[in-house]
Design an enzyme around this catalytic site. Structure first.
Site, PDB file in Angstrom:
ATOM      1  N   GLY A 239     -11.409  -2.601  -8.967  1.00 52.13           N
ATOM      2  CA  GLY A 239     -11.596  -2.565  -7.517  1.00 52.13           C
ATOM      3  C   GLY A 239     -12.951  -3.090  -7.091  1.00 52.13           C
TER       4      GLY A 239
ATOM      5  N   GLU B  77      -4.373   6.927  -4.152  1.00 54.59           N
ATOM      6  CA  GLU B  77      -2.899   6.945  -4.046  1.00 54.59           C
ATOM      7  C   GLU B  77      -2.292   7.815  -5.148  1.00 54.59           C
ATOM      8  OE1 GLU B  77      -0.361   3.705  -3.669  1.00 54.59           O
ATOM      9  OE2 GLU B  77      -1.651   2.550  -2.328  1.00 54.59           O
TER      10      GLU B  77
ATOM     11  N   ALA C  40       0.862  -1.188   0.000  1.00 57.19           N
ATOM     12  CA  ALA C  40       0.000   0.000   0.000  1.00 57.19           C
ATOM     13  C   ALA C  40       0.902   1.244   0.000  1.00 57.19           C
ATOM     14  CB  ALA C  40      -0.888  -0.010   1.228  1.00 57.19           C
TER      15      ALA C  40
ATOM     16  N   THR D 140     -15.555  -0.931  -5.551  1.00 60.39           N
ATOM     17  CA  THR D 140     -16.640   0.030  -5.794  1.00 60.39           C
ATOM     18  C   THR D 140     -16.427   0.755  -7.124  1.00 60.39           C
ATOM     19  OG1 THR D 140     -16.594   0.436  -3.408  1.00 60.39           O
ATOM     20  CG2 THR D 140     -18.018   1.837  -4.719  1.00 60.39           C
TER      21      THR D 140
ATOM     22  N   GLU E 131     -10.931   5.226   2.116  1.00 58.69           N
ATOM     23  CA  GLU E 131      -9.816   5.033   3.043  1.00 58.69           C
ATOM     24  C   GLU E 131     -10.247   5.574   4.407  1.00 58.69           C
ATOM     25  OE1 GLU E 131      -6.838   3.510   1.812  1.00 58.69           O
ATOM     26  OE2 GLU E 131      -8.294   3.278   0.201  1.00 58.69           O
TER      27      GLU E 131
ATOM     28  N   GLY F 136      -8.943   0.092  -7.698  1.00 60.60           N
ATOM     29  CA  GLY F 136     -10.198   0.700  -7.270  1.00 60.60           C
ATOM     30  C   GLY F 136     -10.013   2.150  -6.845  1.00 60.60           C
ATOM     31  N   ASP F 137     -10.987   2.632  -6.084  1.00 57.24           N
ATOM     32  CA  ASP F 137     -10.945   4.030  -5.640  1.00 57.24           C
ATOM     33  C   ASP F 137      -9.732   4.301  -4.751  1.00 57.24           C
ATOM     34  OD1 ASP F 137     -13.327   4.638  -6.968  1.00 57.24           O
ATOM     35  OD2 ASP F 137     -14.523   3.871  -5.311  1.00 57.24           O
ATOM     36  N   GLY F 138      -9.326   3.285  -3.978  1.00 52.83           N
ATOM     37  CA  GLY F 138      -8.174   3.467  -3.092  1.00 52.83           C
ATOM     38  C   GLY F 138      -6.895   3.666  -3.890  1.00 52.83           C
TER      39      GLY F 138
HETATM   40  N1  LIG Z   1       0.655  -4.222  -3.549  1.00 48.23           N
HETATM   41  C1  LIG Z   1      -0.255  -3.889  -2.641  1.00 48.23           C
HETATM   42  N2  LIG Z   1      -0.474  -4.687  -1.558  1.00 48.23           N
HETATM   43  C2  LIG Z   1      -1.421  -4.388  -0.650  1.00 48.23           C
HETATM   44  N3  LIG Z   1      -2.205  -3.267  -0.704  1.00 48.23           N
HETATM   45  C3  LIG Z   1      -2.026  -2.443  -1.765  1.00 48.23           C
HETATM   46  C4  LIG Z   1      -1.046  -2.706  -2.774  1.00 48.23           C
HETATM   47  N4  LIG Z   1      -1.102  -1.701  -3.695  1.00 48.23           N
HETATM   48  C5  LIG Z   1      -2.059  -0.845  -3.271  1.00 48.23           C
HETATM   49  N5  LIG Z   1      -2.617  -1.277  -2.127  1.00 48.23           N
HETATM   50  C6  LIG Z   1      -3.708  -0.681  -1.325  1.00 48.23           C
HETATM   51  O1  LIG Z   1      -4.876  -1.477  -1.508  1.00 48.23           O
HETATM   52  C7  LIG Z   1      -6.015  -0.719  -1.085  1.00 48.23           C
HETATM   53  C8  LIG Z   1      -7.271  -1.088  -1.840  1.00 48.23           C
HETATM   54  O2  LIG Z   1      -7.057  -0.943  -3.180  1.00 48.23           O
HETATM   55  P1  LIG Z   1      -8.157  -0.531  -4.239  1.00 48.23           P
HETATM   56  O3  LIG Z   1      -8.861   0.678  -3.872  1.00 48.23           O
HETATM   57  O4  LIG Z   1      -7.429  -0.523  -5.535  1.00 48.23           O
HETATM   58  O5  LIG Z   1      -9.188  -1.756  -4.241  1.00 48.23           O
HETATM   59  P2  LIG Z   1     -10.569  -1.965  -3.495  1.00 48.23           P
HETATM   60  O6  LIG Z   1     -10.497  -1.485  -2.095  1.00 48.23           O
HETATM   61  O7  LIG Z   1     -10.935  -3.381  -3.724  1.00 48.23           O
HETATM   62  O8  LIG Z   1     -11.583  -1.085  -4.343  1.00 48.23           O
HETATM   63  P3  LIG Z   1     -12.475   0.230  -3.965  1.00 48.23           P
HETATM   64  O9  LIG Z   1     -11.517   1.213  -3.353  1.00 48.23           O
HETATM   65  O10 LIG Z   1     -13.024   0.678  -5.287  1.00 48.23           O
HETATM   66  O11 LIG Z   1     -13.546  -0.202  -3.017  1.00 48.23           O
HETATM   67  C9  LIG Z   1      -5.614   0.725  -1.251  1.00 48.23           C
HETATM   68  O12 LIG Z   1      -5.675   1.326   0.007  1.00 48.23           O
HETATM   69  C10 LIG Z   1      -4.171   0.686  -1.738  1.00 48.23           C
HETATM   70  O13 LIG Z   1      -3.398   1.678  -1.088  1.00 48.23           O
HETATM   71  C1  LIG Z   2     -29.447  -1.742   4.592  1.00 48.23           C
HETATM   72  C2  LIG Z   2     -28.313  -2.072   3.741  1.00 48.23           C
HETATM   73  C3  LIG Z   2     -27.428  -0.921   3.378  1.00 48.23           C
HETATM   74  C4  LIG Z   2     -26.310  -1.359   2.477  1.00 48.23           C
HETATM   75  C5  LIG Z   2     -25.363  -0.255   2.172  1.00 48.23           C
HETATM   76  C6  LIG Z   2     -24.206  -0.790   1.367  1.00 48.23           C
HETATM   77  C7  LIG Z   2     -23.154   0.235   1.048  1.00 48.23           C
HETATM   78  C8  LIG Z   2     -23.420   0.944  -0.242  1.00 48.23           C
HETATM   79  C9  LIG Z   2     -22.178   1.586  -0.734  1.00 48.23           C
HETATM   80  C10 LIG Z   2     -22.463   2.755  -1.629  1.00 48.23           C
HETATM   81  C11 LIG Z   2     -21.250   3.625  -1.608  1.00 48.23           C
HETATM   82  C12 LIG Z   2     -21.349   4.761  -2.507  1.00 48.23           C
HETATM   83  C13 LIG Z   2     -20.309   5.797  -2.204  1.00 48.23           C
HETATM   84  C14 LIG Z   2     -18.937   5.392  -2.626  1.00 48.23           C
HETATM   85  C15 LIG Z   2     -17.871   5.670  -1.897  1.00 48.23           C
HETATM   86  C16 LIG Z   2     -16.487   5.316  -2.312  1.00 48.23           C
HETATM   87  O1  LIG Z   2     -15.705   6.456  -2.243  1.00 48.23           O
HETATM   88  C17 LIG Z   2     -15.911   4.266  -1.391  1.00 48.23           C
HETATM   89  C18 LIG Z   2     -14.569   3.815  -1.930  1.00 48.23           C
HETATM   90  O2  LIG Z   2     -14.687   2.930  -2.937  1.00 48.23           O
HETATM   91  N1  LIG Z   2     -16.768   3.120  -1.247  1.00 48.23           N
HETATM   92  C19 LIG Z   2     -17.355   2.814  -0.088  1.00 48.23           C
HETATM   93  C20 LIG Z   2     -18.251   1.626  -0.075  1.00 48.23           C
HETATM   94  O3  LIG Z   2     -17.157   3.433   0.913  1.00 48.23           O
END
Ligand SMILES: Nc1ncnc2c1ncn2[C@@H]1O[C@H](COP(=O)(O)OP(=O)(O)OP(=O)(O)O)[C@@H](O)[C@H]1O
Ligand SMILES: CCCCCCCCCCCCC/C=C/[C@@H](O)[C@H](CO)NC(C)=O
Ligand SMILES: [Ca+2]
Length: 590
Positions: free
Chosen positions: A245, A208, A178, A247, A513, A202-204
């Site tokens: 990712g 970065e 990370a 989301t 995050e 993904g969004d994370g």
């Molecule tokens: N090589 C790695 N090993 C472990 N973690 C990593 C690595 N590279 C990046 N990360 C971290 O992994 C985390 C999650 O990554 P990412 O957002 O891409 O996927 P996700 O959480 O599945 O998707 P989303 O954020 O869309 O919900 C980030 O906080 C990122 O900093």
């Molecule tokens: C009663 C059931 C409720 C279920 C709720 C599920 C969660 C829904 C997630 C919608 C998220 C939309 C906003 C997105 C935010 C992103 O920045 C973030 C990073 O990927 N995602 C989340 C899930 O925090």
């Protein structure tokens, strides 16, 4: 100088078995089947035509052998180097599919002679080379751990071949931990060599990348990123997102689909979508940047809980969502906000931010002409202080959506009328209400009903806001000690939910995050009071308890986000309005 729209080439070529009139204007490649009675217009046998904007041509390649059926109908087959060669060339271009997805389609034209093919291929290549916005060299970061851990495969199988076809050179880095990409961008990456940065994840992962790029730009330009009052410098590199990712809401809200091929094609054609960035500060210390959701309460708790379930993949959000919904925690505190003035658009508009959005254009121009006076919150400027609004209460959720935050889980998003690049964020306050009412609100994220049309929900379009949890609202040492105890016990109770004690603090969900609440002020001050030296550090749980034992050393973090209009650019164009005939078969196909 050639005038735009000027005809460059017009030839009779073959597409499959059909003879076509093919033309290349400055911006359009058109092929039109000749009617059997010749080129003359015939009202009952209209000729079928197909056009592709040059800006959406991916590449052109010369074919060495015929790909079509050889039925001998083409008379002028040339013998070259002793073998039958149809003198064909293929144009690869963007084709729109349903739900904003793009695919790479191709059409092969066969020429009667080699010189003509050279002329066509050369002309198209010349046109493509003249599009300055197309990237030639990209820096690609792949997070191998995103989503269902398929980032590397997605890139190798779906994206790399397209980049190669389009002649885009890449340097690919698979992250090892990370923050690897963030740190590499901050210090090592030779950014001058690249036209853009692409992240596979993904969004994370996107977060970065922006943290690395924005930081580097400020350092190179001598801007202090800690100061909430300094205007940040926009970077020159665009960012592409290949969604892999859980989301992927930033990709979804800027492209309209979470589809790696679609995103790769937006990168290749050199799209550009400006985007707002919210910088989050604690007094005079920078904490993080956010482009999508900054959420306290429900979304903070969902994220904190879901991080412990990462092994579940994307389903972790649903499970934690249900759990936190049932837990039904509310948080007390004060929200202050600076309403956005002199701009177009409100959070309750029926219109949506779409490709070429006029609201974003208008507000972007307004804000660049008249930069906002950010000093309005200073105690010295008492006249303008009145612009700040304050709301105290008990909240289930405090969300700031700088864009719609639409994603497959919530197709309309948390704030459906929010804009990608209007310089504002939508502050959504969900007050304490029954579980039933909260469920009504959550379900409206997925239905057509207005999720803000509920008595316990309010929404404000703002440029800045501040949230201070209740137990930080005093600055006396005694209160701080009391607050410290409360916070510590809440922490323990959170870890042992059987005791039934509600926590006093949530965490912030900053683009997915966690911004933990265990940030400290070494010297505490009232967040709205006079200045003093502030040091904020993030603590481990052990440090947290240690700081409690030292009593005077900690207080709570009140956040102070500020929106920077159009600070970054993405390889995207916003969600396109669907074409009228989107769901019909292509009538122009030959
Ligand atoms: N090589 C790695 N090993 C472990 N973690 C990593 C690595 N590279 C990046 N990360 C971290 O992994 C985390 C999650 O990554 P990412 O957002 O891409 O996927 P996700 O959480 O599945 O998707 P989303 O954020 O869309 O919900 C980030 O906080 C990122 O900093
Ligand atoms: C009663 C059931 C409720 C279920 C709720 C599920 C969660 C829904 C997630 C919608 C998220 C939309 C906003 C997105 C935010 C992103 O920045 C973030 C990073 O990927 N995602 C989340 C899930 O925090
Ligand atoms: Ca915005």
């Amino acid at each position: 100088m050639e005038r735009p729209g000027r005809l460059l080439l017009l030839s009779e070529l073959r597409v499959g078995n059909a003879a076509c009139d093919v033309s290349l204007c400055r911006s359009l490649l058109t092929w039109k089947r000749r009617s059997s009675s010749g080129p003359v217009y015939h009202p009952f046998r209209p000729s079928v035509s197909h056009s592709v904007s040059v800006s959406e041509i991916i590449s052109v390649r010369e074919e060495e052998e015929s790909r079509g059926r050889d039925d001998g109908s083409w008379k002028k087959i040339k013998e070259r180097e002793g073998k039958d060669c149809r003198l064909a060339f293929t144009v690869l271009y963007v084709e729109r599919r349903q739900q904003h997805r793009w695919r790479c389609a191709e059409v092969t034209f066969t020429c009667p002679e080699g010189a003509l093919r050279q002329h066509w291929v050369g002309s198209i290549r010349e046109q493509l080379a003249a599009i300055a916005s197309r990237p030639k060299h990209l820096l690609v970061y792949i997070n191998p751990c995103s989503g269902k851990r398929k980032g590397k495969r997605i890139y190798e199988e779906k994206v790399a071949p397209l980049f190669a076809q389009a002649g885009v050179a890449t340097q690919v880095i698979v992250t090892e931990r990370a923050n690897y990409a963030r740190d590499h961008l901050r210090t090592e990456a030779e950014l001058k060599k690249f036209d853009g940065v692409v992240c596979v994840g993904g969004d994370g992962m996107f977060s970065e990348i922006i943290h690395g790029l924005i930081w580097r730009t400020q350092m190179d330009g001598g801007v202090d990123p800690d100061s909430p009052d300094e205007a940040l410098l926009p970077g020159s590199l665009r960012i592409g997102i290949i969604p892999a990712g859980s989301t992927d809401c930033i990709c979804f809200a800027t492209v309209g689909a979470n589809d790696p091929v679609t995103s790769a094609l937006h990168v290749i054609v050199g799209d550009s979508q400006p985007m707002d960035v919210c910088s989050v500060h604690h007094n005079s210390t920078f904490l993080r940047y956010s482009v999508s959701l900054l959420g306290y309460g429900f979304y903070g708790d969902v994220l904190t809980d879901s991080e412990r379930k990462r092994w579940l993949g994307p389903a972790r959000y649903d499970l934690s969502g249900v759990k936190m919904f049932l837990t039904h925690h509310y948080y007390e505190g004060t929200v202050s906000y600076l309403p956005a003035r002199g701009i177009k658009g409100t959070p309750r508009d029926a219109a949506r931010c779409r490709s070429g959005c006029v609201v974003c254009q208008h507000n972007g121009e307004q804000l660049s002409e008249k930069p906002e006076r950010y000093e309005v919150d200073e105690a010295s400027d008492s006249e303008n202080d009145s612009e700040w609004r304050t709301i105290r209460g008990k909240f289930l959720a405090i969300n700031a959506a700088s864009m719609s935050c639409a994603c497959p889980r919530s197709p309309k998003g948390l704030s459906p009328a929010a804009h990608l690049a209007d310089g504002t964020t939508d502050l959504i306050l969900v007050r304490k209400c029954s579980r039933f009412d909260f469920l009504r609100h959550l379900l409206r994220h997925t239905s057509k009903d207005d999720q803000f049309d509920l008595t316990f929900v309010e929404v404000h379009r703002v440029r800045r806001f501040r949230f201070t949890p209740r137990y930080c609202q005093s600055n006396s040492d005694l209160d701080m000690r009391e607050n410290g105890k409360h916070q510590l016990f809440s922490q323990i109770c959170r870890d042992h939910p059987a005791c039934g004690c509600a926590p006093a603090y949530s965490s912030w969900n900053c683009d997915g995050e966690i911004l933990t609440h265990t940030a400290i002020d070494v010297r505490y001050r009232d967040p709205l009071g006079a200045s003093s030296r502030i040091l904020v550090e993030f603590l481990t749980q052990e440090e947290f308890i240690f700081s409690f034992l030292n009593l005077n050393t900690f207080s709570f973090c009140s956040l102070f986000p500020r929106v920077h209009c159009q600070l970054i650019k993405l390889f995207a164009r916003g969600i396109e309005e669907p074409m009228v005939f989107e769901d019909l078969p292509n009538p122009c196909a030959i």
